[in-house]
Design a protein around this motif. Structure first.
Motif, PDB file in Angstrom:
ATOM      1  N   GLY A   1      10.621 -11.497  18.522  1.00 41.87           N
ATOM      2  CA  GLY A   1       9.884 -10.502  19.296  1.00 41.87           C
ATOM      3  C   GLY A   1      10.798  -9.650  20.154  1.00 41.87           C
ATOM      4  N   ILE A   2      11.807 -10.267  20.771  1.00 38.43           N
ATOM      5  CA  ILE A   2      12.755  -9.525  21.600  1.00 38.43           C
ATOM      6  C   ILE A   2      13.669  -8.673  20.720  1.00 38.43           C
ATOM      7  CG2 ILE A   2      14.572  -9.703  23.325  1.00 38.43           C
ATOM      8  CD1 ILE A   2      11.821 -10.505  24.310  1.00 38.43           C
ATOM      9  N   ALA A   3      14.082  -9.236  19.578  1.00 37.48           N
ATOM     10  CA  ALA A   3      14.933  -8.462  18.655  1.00 37.48           C
ATOM     11  C   ALA A   3      14.214  -7.204  18.174  1.00 37.48           C
ATOM     12  CB  ALA A   3      15.332  -9.336  17.469  1.00 37.48           C
ATOM     13  N   ARG A   4      12.912  -7.321  17.940  1.00 36.41           N
ATOM     14  CA  ARG A   4      12.133  -6.141  17.566  1.00 36.41           C
ATOM     15  C   ARG A   4      12.198  -5.078  18.657  1.00 36.41           C
ATOM     16  NH1 ARG A   4      10.572  -5.569  12.239  1.00 36.41           N
ATOM     17  NH2 ARG A   4       9.920  -7.574  11.414  1.00 36.41           N
ATOM     18  N   LEU A   5      12.142  -5.527  19.895  1.00 37.57           N
ATOM     19  CA  LEU A   5      12.195  -4.595  21.014  1.00 37.57           C
ATOM     20  C   LEU A   5      13.557  -3.910  21.098  1.00 37.57           C
ATOM     21  CD1 LEU A   5       9.994  -3.888  23.030  1.00 37.57           C
ATOM     22  CD2 LEU A   5      10.992  -5.507  24.629  1.00 37.57           C
ATOM     23  N   VAL A   6      14.622  -4.633  20.740  1.00 36.80           N
ATOM     24  CA  VAL A   6      15.952  -4.033  20.706  1.00 36.80           C
ATOM     25  C   VAL A   6      15.997  -2.915  19.667  1.00 36.80           C
ATOM     26  CG1 VAL A   6      18.403  -4.443  20.237  1.00 36.80           C
ATOM     27  CG2 VAL A   6      17.065  -6.150  21.502  1.00 36.80           C
ATOM     28  N   GLU A   7      15.369  -3.144  18.530  1.00 31.74           N
ATOM     29  CA  GLU A   7      15.359  -2.100  17.504  1.00 31.74           C
ATOM     30  C   GLU A   7      14.578  -0.883  17.983  1.00 31.74           C
ATOM     31  OE1 GLU A   7      14.444  -1.690  12.769  1.00 31.74           O
ATOM     32  OE2 GLU A   7      15.882  -3.085  13.604  1.00 31.74           O
TER      33      GLU A   7
ATOM     34  N   VAL B   1       9.537  12.574  17.491  1.00 33.75           N
ATOM     35  CA  VAL B   1       8.663  11.811  16.599  1.00 33.75           C
ATOM     36  C   VAL B   1       9.275  10.431  16.431  1.00 33.75           C
ATOM     37  CG1 VAL B   1       7.677  11.629  14.286  1.00 33.75           C
ATOM     38  CG2 VAL B   1       7.897  13.874  15.363  1.00 33.75           C
ATOM     39  N   LEU B   2       8.484   9.398  16.701  1.00 31.50           N
ATOM     40  CA  LEU B   2       8.963   8.022  16.635  1.00 31.50           C
ATOM     41  C   LEU B   2       8.139   7.251  15.611  1.00 31.50           C
ATOM     42  CD1 LEU B   2      10.745   5.738  17.782  1.00 31.50           C
ATOM     43  CD2 LEU B   2       8.989   5.374  19.534  1.00 31.50           C
ATOM     44  N   LEU B   3       8.800   6.786  14.550  1.00 32.69           N
ATOM     45  CA  LEU B   3       8.155   6.013  13.490  1.00 32.69           C
ATOM     46  C   LEU B   3       8.455   4.534  13.723  1.00 32.69           C
ATOM     47  CD1 LEU B   3       9.292   8.132  10.386  1.00 32.69           C
ATOM     48  CD2 LEU B   3       7.311   8.536  11.858  1.00 32.69           C
ATOM     49  N   LEU B   4       7.426   3.730  13.918  1.00 33.51           N
ATOM     50  CA  LEU B   4       7.591   2.311  14.215  1.00 33.51           C
ATOM     51  C   LEU B   4       6.977   1.479  13.098  1.00 33.51           C
ATOM     52  CD1 LEU B   4       6.626   2.383  18.009  1.00 33.51           C
ATOM     53  CD2 LEU B   4       8.929   2.338  17.021  1.00 33.51           C
ATOM     54  N   ASP B   5       7.823   0.701  12.421  1.00 32.78           N
ATOM     55  CA  ASP B   5       7.381  -0.088  11.268  1.00 32.78           C
ATOM     56  C   ASP B   5       7.247  -1.557  11.678  1.00 32.78           C
ATOM     57  OD1 ASP B   5       6.766  -1.036   8.772  1.00 32.78           O
ATOM     58  OD2 ASP B   5       8.394   0.004   7.736  1.00 32.78           O
TER      59      ASP B   5
ATOM     60  N   SER C   1      13.050   9.715  14.710  1.00 31.85           N
ATOM     61  CA  SER C   1      13.696   8.409  14.802  1.00 31.85           C
ATOM     62  C   SER C   1      12.739   7.339  14.309  1.00 31.85           C
ATOM     63  CB  SER C   1      14.118   8.128  16.245  1.00 31.85           C
ATOM     64  OG  SER C   1      14.965   7.004  16.333  1.00 31.85           O
ATOM     65  N   ARG C   2      13.290   6.213  13.837  1.00 31.61           N
ATOM     66  CA  ARG C   2      12.437   5.177  13.256  1.00 31.61           C
ATOM     67  C   ARG C   2      13.007   3.785  13.468  1.00 31.61           C
ATOM     68  NH1 ARG C   2      12.527   4.356   6.847  1.00 31.61           N
ATOM     69  NH2 ARG C   2      11.410   2.509   7.584  1.00 31.61           N
ATOM     70  N   THR C   3      12.143   2.783  13.286  1.00 32.40           N
ATOM     71  CA  THR C   3      12.561   1.396  13.157  1.00 32.40           C
ATOM     72  C   THR C   3      12.222   0.954  11.736  1.00 32.40           C
ATOM     73  OG1 THR C   3      10.453   0.435  13.868  1.00 32.40           O
ATOM     74  CG2 THR C   3      12.045   1.008  15.591  1.00 32.40           C
ATOM     75  N   PHE C   4      12.646  -0.282  11.396  1.00 31.81           N
ATOM     76  CA  PHE C   4      12.462  -0.776  10.043  1.00 31.81           C
ATOM     77  C   PHE C   4      11.627  -2.058  10.040  1.00 31.81           C
ATOM     78  CE2 PHE C   4      16.082   1.957   9.811  1.00 31.81           C
ATOM     79  CZ  PHE C   4      15.994   2.551   8.551  1.00 31.81           C
ATOM     80  N   GLN C   5      10.941  -2.272   8.935  1.00 27.16           N
ATOM     81  CA  GLN C   5      10.134  -3.480   8.784  1.00 27.16           C
ATOM     82  C   GLN C   5      11.004  -4.729   8.879  1.00 27.16           C
ATOM     83  OE1 GLN C   5       8.067  -3.679   5.050  1.00 27.16           O
ATOM     84  NE2 GLN C   5       7.020  -5.582   5.537  1.00 27.16           N
ATOM     85  N   HIS C   6      12.170  -4.683   8.256  1.00 25.82           N
ATOM     86  CA  HIS C   6      13.128  -5.781   8.331  1.00 25.82           C
ATOM     87  C   HIS C   6      14.198  -5.399   9.346  1.00 25.82           C
ATOM     88  CE1 HIS C   6      11.189  -7.541   4.854  1.00 25.82           C
ATOM     89  NE2 HIS C   6      11.344  -6.402   4.204  1.00 25.82           N
ATOM     90  N   LEU C   7      14.485  -6.287  10.272  1.00 28.93           N
ATOM     91  CA  LEU C   7      15.411  -5.992  11.356  1.00 28.93           C
ATOM     92  C   LEU C   7      16.758  -5.511  10.833  1.00 28.93           C
ATOM     93  CD1 LEU C   7      14.639  -8.969  13.751  1.00 28.93           C
ATOM     94  CD2 LEU C   7      14.260  -6.543  14.232  1.00 28.93           C
ATOM     95  N   GLU C   8      17.258  -4.438  11.432  1.00 25.01           N
ATOM     96  CA  GLU C   8      18.532  -3.847  11.027  1.00 25.01           C
ATOM     97  C   GLU C   8      19.456  -3.773  12.240  1.00 25.01           C
ATOM     98  OE1 GLU C   8      19.367  -3.037   8.018  1.00 25.01           O
ATOM     99  OE2 GLU C   8      17.457  -3.107   6.943  1.00 25.01           O
ATOM    100  N   LEU C   9      19.705  -4.909  12.877  1.00 25.59           N
ATOM    101  CA  LEU C   9      20.547  -4.953  14.067  1.00 25.59           C
ATOM    102  C   LEU C   9      21.954  -5.443  13.729  1.00 25.59           C
ATOM    103  CD1 LEU C   9      18.014  -6.584  16.571  1.00 25.59           C
ATOM    104  CD2 LEU C   9      18.580  -4.156  16.343  1.00 25.59           C
ATOM    105  N   PHE C  10      22.906  -5.128  14.606  1.00 25.91           N
ATOM    106  CA  PHE C  10      24.253  -5.684  14.504  1.00 25.91           C
ATOM    107  C   PHE C  10      24.220  -7.030  15.224  1.00 25.91           C
ATOM    108  CE2 PHE C  10      24.955  -1.029  14.498  1.00 25.91           C
ATOM    109  CZ  PHE C  10      25.494  -0.907  13.218  1.00 25.91           C
TER     110      PHE C  10
ATOM    111  N   ALA D   1       0.812  -1.218   0.000  1.00 25.24           N
ATOM    112  CA  ALA D   1       0.000   0.000   0.000  1.00 25.24           C
ATOM    113  C   ALA D   1       0.843   1.266   0.000  1.00 25.24           C
ATOM    114  CB  ALA D   1      -0.946   0.003   1.200  1.00 25.24           C
ATOM    115  N   GLY D   2       2.122   1.162   0.447  1.00 30.02           N
ATOM    116  CA  GLY D   2       2.992   2.332   0.464  1.00 30.02           C
ATOM    117  C   GLY D   2       3.411   2.775   1.856  1.00 30.02           C
ATOM    118  N   LYS D   3       3.140   1.964   2.872  1.00 30.31           N
ATOM    119  CA  LYS D   3       3.409   2.376   4.248  1.00 30.31           C
ATOM    120  C   LYS D   3       4.909   2.572   4.499  1.00 30.31           C
ATOM    121  CE  LYS D   3       1.411  -1.284   5.939  1.00 30.31           C
ATOM    122  NZ  LYS D   3       1.096  -1.953   4.637  1.00 30.31           N
ATOM    123  N   SER D   4       5.709   1.585   4.145  1.00 28.99           N
ATOM    124  CA  SER D   4       7.153   1.701   4.371  1.00 28.99           C
ATOM    125  C   SER D   4       7.766   2.770   3.469  1.00 28.99           C
ATOM    126  CB  SER D   4       7.844   0.353   4.146  1.00 28.99           C
ATOM    127  OG  SER D   4       7.465  -0.583   5.142  1.00 28.99           O
TER     128      SER D   4
END
Length: 237
Positions: free
Chosen positions: A140-146, A157-161, A82-91, A41-44
């Motif tokens: 689920g925990i990794a998402r919380l880390v992001e 402003v916090l953007l959460l994907d 600040s934002r998070t991503f739909q696909h995890l972007e962790l180290f 739909a264009g959300k990301s």
């Protein structure tokens, strides 16, 4: 008082296809704004545009009244976006703590990065797993880390994907409480999420995207009864 985040008539095209077609959205401080819609739909793409990763063909993005349309991601982050991503972007090989610490040291709170990191770990209930490598964590925990990496930036402003993807029912309940508390502190939270129970429980207003256009906007009770939304997304006619 104007919205903290204002998106006006944003258009983004990929080749001959418009991924966003005249999209407008407002997110106020102290409120959770939902953004829902079917896949594609264009959300990301909208999040990429708001955060500065993609330039719009037309339209404007304003933060606290300032036009930031032509500013890059780093400058927007310094202004409090600040934002998070739909696909995890962790180290993946770094610990939970170090993932947050890297983000904190690069942010506006770099002088107190360690203290800010510890506070966010505690707030998210991650202190017990702070030394674990993130590639060993459940999704689920990794998402919380992001989410934590975004929070150490102390955003306005916090953007959460899709932050609740992979969370179980108890984790989602705790996450809903976190979103409410962030809003209560004056943060403008914009939430992209497919968990409709979460969206309807925590959002003050919901925008619905379909084929790159906003097809509905309103409080959750109104969105749940909107025939266009039911047909396009919620799976009913």
């Amino acid at each position: 008082m104007p919205p903290l985040l204002q998106v006006d008539e944003i258009t983004v095209a990929f080749g001959g296809r418009r991924a966003l077609d005249g999209v407008s959205l407002a997110a106020e401080a102290g409120r959770v704004t939902g953004l829902i819609g079917p896949n594609g739909a264009g959300k990301s793409t909208l999040f990429d545009t708001v955060s500065g990763l993609r330039r719009p063909g037309t339209g404007r993005v304003r933060l606290d009244g300032r036009d930031i349309t032509r500013e890059g991601p780093a400058r927007r982050a310094r202004r409090g976006l600040s934002r998070t991503f739909q696909h995890l972007e962790l180290f993946g090989r770094l610990s939970v703590r170090d993932n947050l610490l890297v983000a904190a040291e690069l942010g506006p709170c770099h002088r107190r990065a360690a203290r800010t990191t510890d506070a966010v770990l505690d707030r998210l209930g991650l202190t017990g797993t702070a030394e674990a490598p993130t590639d060993a964590l459940p999704t689920g925990i990794a998402r919380l880390v992001e989410v934590g990496r975004a929070l150490v930036q102390e955003p306005r402003v916090l953007l959460l994907d899709e932050p609740a993807a992979g969370q179980d029912a108890e984790e989602t309940e705790h996450f809903a409480a976190l979103l409410r508390s962030l809003a209560a502190e004056g943060t403008a939270v914009v939430l992209v999420e497919h968990d409709m129970s979460l969206v309807m429980a925590v959002c003050d207003e919901v925008y619905v995207l379909d084929l790159g256009r906003v097809v509905a906007c309103g409080p959750p009770s109104q969105i749940q009864q909107d025939e266009t939304v039911l047909a396009a997304y919620l799976g009913e006619t």
